[in-house]
Design a protein around this motif. Structure first.
Motif, mmCIF file in Angstrom:
data_model
loop_
_atom_site.group_PDB
_atom_site.id
_atom_site.type_symbol
_atom_site.label_atom_id
_atom_site.label_comp_id
_atom_site.label_asym_id
_atom_site.label_seq_id
_atom_site.Cartn_x
_atom_site.Cartn_y
_atom_site.Cartn_z
ATOM 1 N N ALA A 184 26.503 -55.621 7.601
ATOM 2 C CA ALA A 184 25.872 -55.775 6.280
ATOM 3 C C ALA A 184 26.832 -55.092 5.304
ATOM 4 O O ALA A 184 27.695 -54.336 5.724
ATOM 5 C CB ALA A 184 24.512 -55.106 6.289
ATOM 6 N N ARG A 212 29.366 -48.731 16.988
ATOM 7 C CA ARG A 212 28.577 -49.728 16.260
ATOM 8 C C ARG A 212 27.263 -49.986 16.978
ATOM 9 O O ARG A 212 27.207 -50.061 18.203
ATOM 10 C CB ARG A 212 29.397 -51.013 16.173
ATOM 11 N N SER A 253 23.973 -53.253 10.871
ATOM 12 C CA SER A 253 23.215 -53.440 9.626
ATOM 13 C C SER A 253 23.534 -52.385 8.574
ATOM 14 O O SER A 253 22.995 -52.419 7.475
ATOM 15 C CB SER A 253 21.709 -53.448 9.922
ATOM 16 N N MET A 259 25.481 -50.461 5.612
ATOM 17 C CA MET A 259 26.053 -51.157 4.459
ATOM 18 C C MET A 259 27.418 -50.663 3.979
ATOM 19 O O MET A 259 28.172 -51.451 3.430
ATOM 20 C CB MET A 259 25.059 -51.115 3.319
ATOM 21 N N GLY A 302 30.865 -48.430 7.704
ATOM 22 C CA GLY A 302 31.123 -47.565 8.864
ATOM 23 C C GLY A 302 31.128 -48.331 10.171
ATOM 24 O O GLY A 302 31.567 -47.815 11.199
ATOM 25 N N ALA A 343 20.687 -45.468 22.983
ATOM 26 C CA ALA A 343 21.269 -45.766 21.664
ATOM 27 C C ALA A 343 20.949 -47.178 21.177
ATOM 28 O O ALA A 343 20.859 -47.423 19.976
ATOM 29 C CB ALA A 343 22.786 -45.583 21.717
ATOM 30 N N SER A 377 13.339 -49.983 6.451
ATOM 31 C CA SER A 377 12.963 -51.397 6.300
ATOM 32 C C SER A 377 13.727 -52.259 7.306
ATOM 33 O O SER A 377 13.342 -53.393 7.569
ATOM 34 C CB SER A 377 13.291 -51.901 4.895
ATOM 35 N N ALA A 437 17.553 -51.995 13.430
ATOM 36 C CA ALA A 437 18.355 -50.758 13.412
ATOM 37 C C ALA A 437 18.199 -50.032 14.752
ATOM 38 O O ALA A 437 17.094 -49.843 15.239
ATOM 39 C CB ALA A 437 17.911 -49.860 12.267
ATOM 40 N N ALA A 457 22.979 -41.792 13.453
ATOM 41 C CA ALA A 457 24.333 -41.651 12.890
ATOM 42 C C ALA A 457 24.340 -41.761 11.370
ATOM 43 O O ALA A 457 25.263 -41.269 10.724
ATOM 44 C CB ALA A 457 25.260 -42.698 13.500
ATOM 45 N N ALA A 482 18.976 -42.193 8.855
ATOM 46 C CA ALA A 482 18.220 -43.240 8.169
ATOM 47 C C ALA A 482 16.886 -42.705 7.631
ATOM 48 O O ALA A 482 16.361 -41.684 8.089
ATOM 49 C CB ALA A 482 17.955 -44.393 9.138
ATOM 50 N N GLY A 499 13.223 -44.183 4.977
ATOM 51 C CA GLY A 499 12.469 -45.376 4.595
ATOM 52 C C GLY A 499 11.420 -45.033 3.565
ATOM 53 O O GLY A 499 11.379 -43.902 3.056
ATOM 54 N N GLU A 506 27.917 -40.638 11.043
ATOM 55 C CA GLU A 506 28.436 -42.013 10.929
ATOM 56 C C GLU A 506 29.517 -42.352 11.965
ATOM 57 O O GLU A 506 30.507 -43.013 11.651
ATOM 58 C CB GLU A 506 28.965 -42.260 9.511
ATOM 59 N N GLY A 507 29.340 -41.859 13.165
ATOM 60 C CA GLY A 507 30.273 -42.225 14.237
ATOM 61 C C GLY A 507 31.630 -41.555 14.121
ATOM 62 O O GLY A 507 32.580 -41.969 14.781
ATOM 63 N N ALA A 547 31.146 -38.116 17.189
ATOM 64 C CA ALA A 547 30.771 -38.364 18.595
ATOM 65 C C ALA A 547 30.030 -39.692 18.675
ATOM 66 O O ALA A 547 29.536 -40.209 17.657
ATOM 67 C CB ALA A 547 29.856 -37.245 19.102
ATOM 68 N N TRP A 549 20.263 -59.298 12.124
ATOM 69 C CA TRP A 549 21.202 -58.339 12.707
ATOM 70 C C TRP A 549 20.949 -58.074 14.183
ATOM 71 O O TRP A 549 21.803 -57.506 14.871
ATOM 72 C CB TRP A 549 21.208 -57.038 11.887
HETATM 73 C C1 LIG Z 1 17.883 -55.643 5.185
HETATM 74 C C2 LIG Z 1 18.294 -54.209 5.403
HETATM 75 C C3 LIG Z 1 17.403 -53.187 5.113
HETATM 76 C C4 LIG Z 1 17.775 -51.854 5.301
HETATM 77 N N1 LIG Z 1 16.857 -50.874 5.052
HETATM 78 C C5 LIG Z 1 17.181 -49.586 5.314
HETATM 79 C C6 LIG Z 1 16.218 -48.553 5.116
HETATM 80 O O1 LIG Z 1 15.073 -48.788 4.723
HETATM 81 N N2 LIG Z 1 16.590 -47.276 5.386
HETATM 82 C C7 LIG Z 1 17.858 -46.973 5.840
HETATM 83 O O2 LIG Z 1 18.136 -45.791 6.083
HETATM 84 N N3 LIG Z 1 18.782 -47.931 6.034
HETATM 85 C C8 LIG Z 1 18.477 -49.221 5.795
HETATM 86 N N4 LIG Z 1 19.419 -50.198 6.012
HETATM 87 C C9 LIG Z 1 20.748 -49.832 6.514
HETATM 88 C C10 LIG Z 1 20.851 -49.804 8.053
HETATM 89 O O3 LIG Z 1 19.881 -50.634 8.644
HETATM 90 C C11 LIG Z 1 20.724 -48.376 8.602
HETATM 91 O O4 LIG Z 1 21.810 -47.602 8.142
HETATM 92 C C12 LIG Z 1 20.655 -48.309 10.127
HETATM 93 O O5 LIG Z 1 20.352 -46.983 10.506
HETATM 94 C C13 LIG Z 1 21.949 -48.745 10.794
HETATM 95 O O6 LIG Z 1 21.679 -48.977 12.175
HETATM 96 P P1 LIG Z 1 22.607 -49.963 13.005
HETATM 97 O O7 LIG Z 1 22.153 -49.913 14.411
HETATM 98 O O8 LIG Z 1 22.655 -51.290 12.369
HETATM 99 O O9 LIG Z 1 24.022 -49.224 12.886
HETATM 100 P P2 LIG Z 1 25.419 -49.825 12.438
HETATM 101 O O10 LIG Z 1 25.321 -50.498 11.146
HETATM 102 O O11 LIG Z 1 26.024 -50.569 13.553
HETATM 103 O O12 LIG Z 1 26.254 -48.467 12.233
HETATM 104 C C14 LIG Z 1 25.990 -47.635 11.124
HETATM 105 C C15 LIG Z 1 26.864 -46.367 11.242
HETATM 106 O O13 LIG Z 1 26.448 -45.608 12.371
HETATM 107 C C16 LIG Z 1 27.511 -45.488 13.322
HETATM 108 N N5 LIG Z 1 26.905 -45.692 14.640
HETATM 109 C C17 LIG Z 1 26.120 -46.727 15.044
HETATM 110 N N6 LIG Z 1 25.708 -46.537 16.308
HETATM 111 C C18 LIG Z 1 26.246 -45.370 16.709
HETATM 112 C C19 LIG Z 1 26.184 -44.630 17.915
HETATM 113 N N7 LIG Z 1 25.465 -45.048 18.965
HETATM 114 N N8 LIG Z 1 26.855 -43.457 17.990
HETATM 115 C C20 LIG Z 1 27.585 -43.002 16.939
HETATM 116 N N9 LIG Z 1 27.667 -43.668 15.772
HETATM 117 C C21 LIG Z 1 27.008 -44.826 15.660
HETATM 118 C C22 LIG Z 1 28.528 -46.545 12.948
HETATM 119 O O14 LIG Z 1 29.838 -46.141 13.302
HETATM 120 C C23 LIG Z 1 28.336 -46.655 11.445
HETATM 121 O O15 LIG Z 1 29.085 -45.670 10.797
HETATM 122 C C24 LIG Z 1 19.081 -51.541 5.793
HETATM 123 C C25 LIG Z 1 19.977 -52.577 6.086
HETATM 124 C C26 LIG Z 1 19.594 -53.902 5.900
HETATM 125 C C27 LIG Z 1 20.575 -54.985 6.248
#
Ligand SMILES: Cc1cc2nc3c(=O)[nH]c(=O)nc-3n(C[C@H](O)[C@H](O)[C@H](O)COP(=O)(O)OP(=O)(O)OC[C@H]3O[C@@H](n4cnc5c(N)ncnc54)[C@H](O)[C@@H]3O)c2cc1C
Length: 515
Positions: A19, A55, A59, A61, A64, A94, A117, A122, A129, A132, A134, A215-216, A219, A506
């Motif tokens: 995203a 990763r 999702s 933004m 990262g 995870a 959301s 997520a 990381a 998050a 909400g 943010e990864g 670790a 996602w």
């Molecule tokens: C439609 C929509 C709505 C959203 N609403 C919200 C909301 O309400 N609140 C909110 O906080 N965010 C929101 N987000 C953003 C996003 O969903 C969050 O940041 C979520 O926590 C990311 O999770 P992910 O699994 O997609 O991680 P990714 O996007 O894959 O990674 C996010 C970051 O975390 C790191 N990371 C991921 N997994 C690991 C791991 N296992 N170990 C170490 N580092 C890791 C990555 O390197 C990256 O820096 C939204 C995004 C979208 C698209």
């Protein structure tokens, strides 16, 4: 053994976007199936100095989850989930999503209170990381408060469990001077996911506080031990429309004083896209969770009476069904944005600023005037009770000069957030997009502490380089997924990635996109 490294063009293309705004084709993709494979991969990366990009669902933004090194997809192999209802703890691998944790906890009358959301997709690793949050974070905080421990694999392939209350940081220690700098330079907003949480670490001394929101870059998270809470028995709410933004300065702190579980804002810039939405300058959707229905109804009455001289529109709801109906207008926001003409793209470049509560109205006014100045339409919505709003910039990408206008908007909005003593990210993180602006917010000395933290955990800088600590050639609005300069990937994969973005798909395994 490390997992197989996937380097074919189609797989790399399927992982080139998350995203957010970027398209960066990685050198390869690895999908470890357990902690041992992950640890072996990290040891290989340390030997070969290969950057790894952790990763989850992708999702996030601010970029990262994309990068030029090897993407490590943790959304598949770490699926174990157990709930201990007596201890009120869920141990989630995870890859386990918020929705899966919620589902497993619900049968015990429990839940994970912060409710991103993006909870349907997520992952636990991604939420930890990014720290998050909400809508309900106004009452329950971000996920930080709800993490009891994380299981991690560090930058030399070492596996360990880091618990709340473990005491002095194992990897990094603050000096008295460092503590003074943190007290002086950390902004006092209700939410912050911009850089390492040194303020929280200074209070607790827990290694955990540096890892959450890292943010990864410090670790890999392989599992999260979530703290759960009983589901409150009763709920009621109210929608309040205001004719002028200036009313927020009084209304929001008043509503926060009533201990709501959510105060969500829909600004006129978004309401105008939603059919039959009230014709007001902004709408607040307020939710109250209470022990009895009388208490829930009572506090709705208090809210309406307290603001009767300010509101232009009032609608109340006294139970879950009524509340769901009231919040329908918020649910309609995403489809409304998806219906925009294809030439108008929703780009997240100023999407996550957070300011002190009493400055929210000023922030929205500043956003509106910056958008007008640079002729970039925007849509504003979000978490008013935390002084935190999301902003979709909606440029017409067929118009000449849209990139320059977006850059000017990015810079101007940062100036507004700085002036209001806010932070550039309330819940999405700094990522690549905002890594280079952190110094403006914290000053060079705190930035020096951030670099010390990074060196302590990841001396070879193999974990997500360029995230939080900016790359030497940091360019926030380069490597975009939109426009003539976007990196070339197969057309069918580009179209599928666009669909994922449009439908918030996602959860789709990325290898499926590559087939
Ligand atoms: C439609 C929509 C709505 C959203 N609403 C919200 C909301 O309400 N609140 C909110 O906080 N965010 C929101 N987000 C953003 C996003 O969903 C969050 O940041 C979520 O926590 C990311 O999770 P992910 O699994 O997609 O991680 P990714 O996007 O894959 O990674 C996010 C970051 O975390 C790191 N990371 C991921 N997994 C690991 C791991 N296992 N170990 C170490 N580092 C890791 C990555 O390197 C990256 O820096 C939204 C995004 C979208 C698209």
């Amino acid at each position: 053994m490390p997992p197989k490294l996937l380097t074919d063009v189609r797989t790399r293309a399927a992982y080139a976007e998350g995203a957010g705004i970027y398209r960066i084709v990685p050198a390869g993709v690895a999908i470890p199936s357990d902690g041992e494979e992950l640890a072996a991969l990290v040891r290989w990366a340390a030997e070969t100095r290969t950057p790894l990009i952790p990763r989850g669902a992708g999702s996030g933004m601010p970029g990262g989850n994309v990068g030029a090194g090897v993407i490590v997809d943790l959304s598949r192999g770490f699926t174990e989930l157990t709930v201990d209802p007596h201890a009120r703890i869920a141990r989630a691998g995870a890859s386990v999503t918020w929705a899966q944790v919620t589902e497993a906890a619900r049968v015990h009358g429990l839940r994970l209170p912060p409710d991103p959301s993006s909870g349907a997709f997520a992952t636990s690793g991604g939420m930890a990381a990014t720290n998050a949050a909400g809508p309900r974070s106004v009452r329950y905080g971000s996920v930080r408060r709800w993490i009891d421990a994380v299981e991690v694999v560090g930058a030399v392939g070492d596996a360990r469990t880091v618990r709340r209350g473990d005491g002095r940081g194992e990897m990094y220690e603050l000096t008295a001077d460092g503590r003074r700098l943190i007290a002086e330079h950390f902004p006092k907003t209700r939410k912050n996911s911009s850089g390492y949480a040194l303020d929280r670490f200074a209070e607790s001394g827990d290694d955990l506080d540096l890892l959450i929101g890292s943010e990864g870059t410090l670790a890999f998270v392989t599992a999260v031990h979530w703290r759960l809470d009983p589901i409150p028995p009763d709920i009621a709410g109210v929608a309040l429309g205001f004719a002028a933004l200036s009313a927020l300065a009084e209304a929001v702190p008043f509503l926060v004083s009533l201990n709501p579980s959510a105060i969500e804002l829909l600004d006129r810039s978004l309401l105008r896209l939603i059919p039959d939405a009230p014709d007001v300058a902004c709408l607040l959707l307020v939710e109250f969770e209470r022990e009895t229905s009388a208490a829930a109804r009572g506090v709705v009455g208090d809210a309406v009476r307290g603001l009767k001289d300010h509101v232009a529109h009032v609608e109340t709801a006294v139970d879950r069904a009524g509340l769901a109906k009231l919040w329908e207008v918020r649910r309609l926001a995403s489809p409304a944005l998806a219906r925009l003409p294809p030439s108008q793209r929703s780009l997240q470049v100023i999407e996550d600023g957070c300011v002190p509560l009493e400055r929210l109205g000023d922030y929205i006014a500043g956003l509106r005037s910056a958008a007008e100045r640079h002729a970039v339409p925007i849509a504003i919505f979000g978490h008013a009770g935390d002084g935190h709003v999301h902003v979709n910039a909606l440029p017409d990408v067929t118009q000449k000069g849209w990139q320059e206008a977006l850059t000017l908007l990015f810079n101007d909005v940062l100036d507004v957030v700085l002036r209001l003593r806010g932070v550039p990210a309330g819940e999405h993180g700094a990522g690549r997009l905002r890594a280079g602006v952190l110094e403006q917010f914290y000053g060079p000395q705190v930035m020096g502490l951030f670099r010390d933290v990074k060196r302590a955990y990841d001396p070879l800088s193999i974990l997500n380089p360029g995230v939080i600590i900016p790359a030497a050639d940091w360019a926030p609005l380069a490597a975009l997924k939109v426009g003539e300069d976007a990196a070339a990937i197969p057309d069918d994969i580009a179209a599928r990635l666009r669909d994922v973005e449009r439908t918030a798909g996602w959860a789709t395994p990325k290898l499926e996109l590559a087939r």
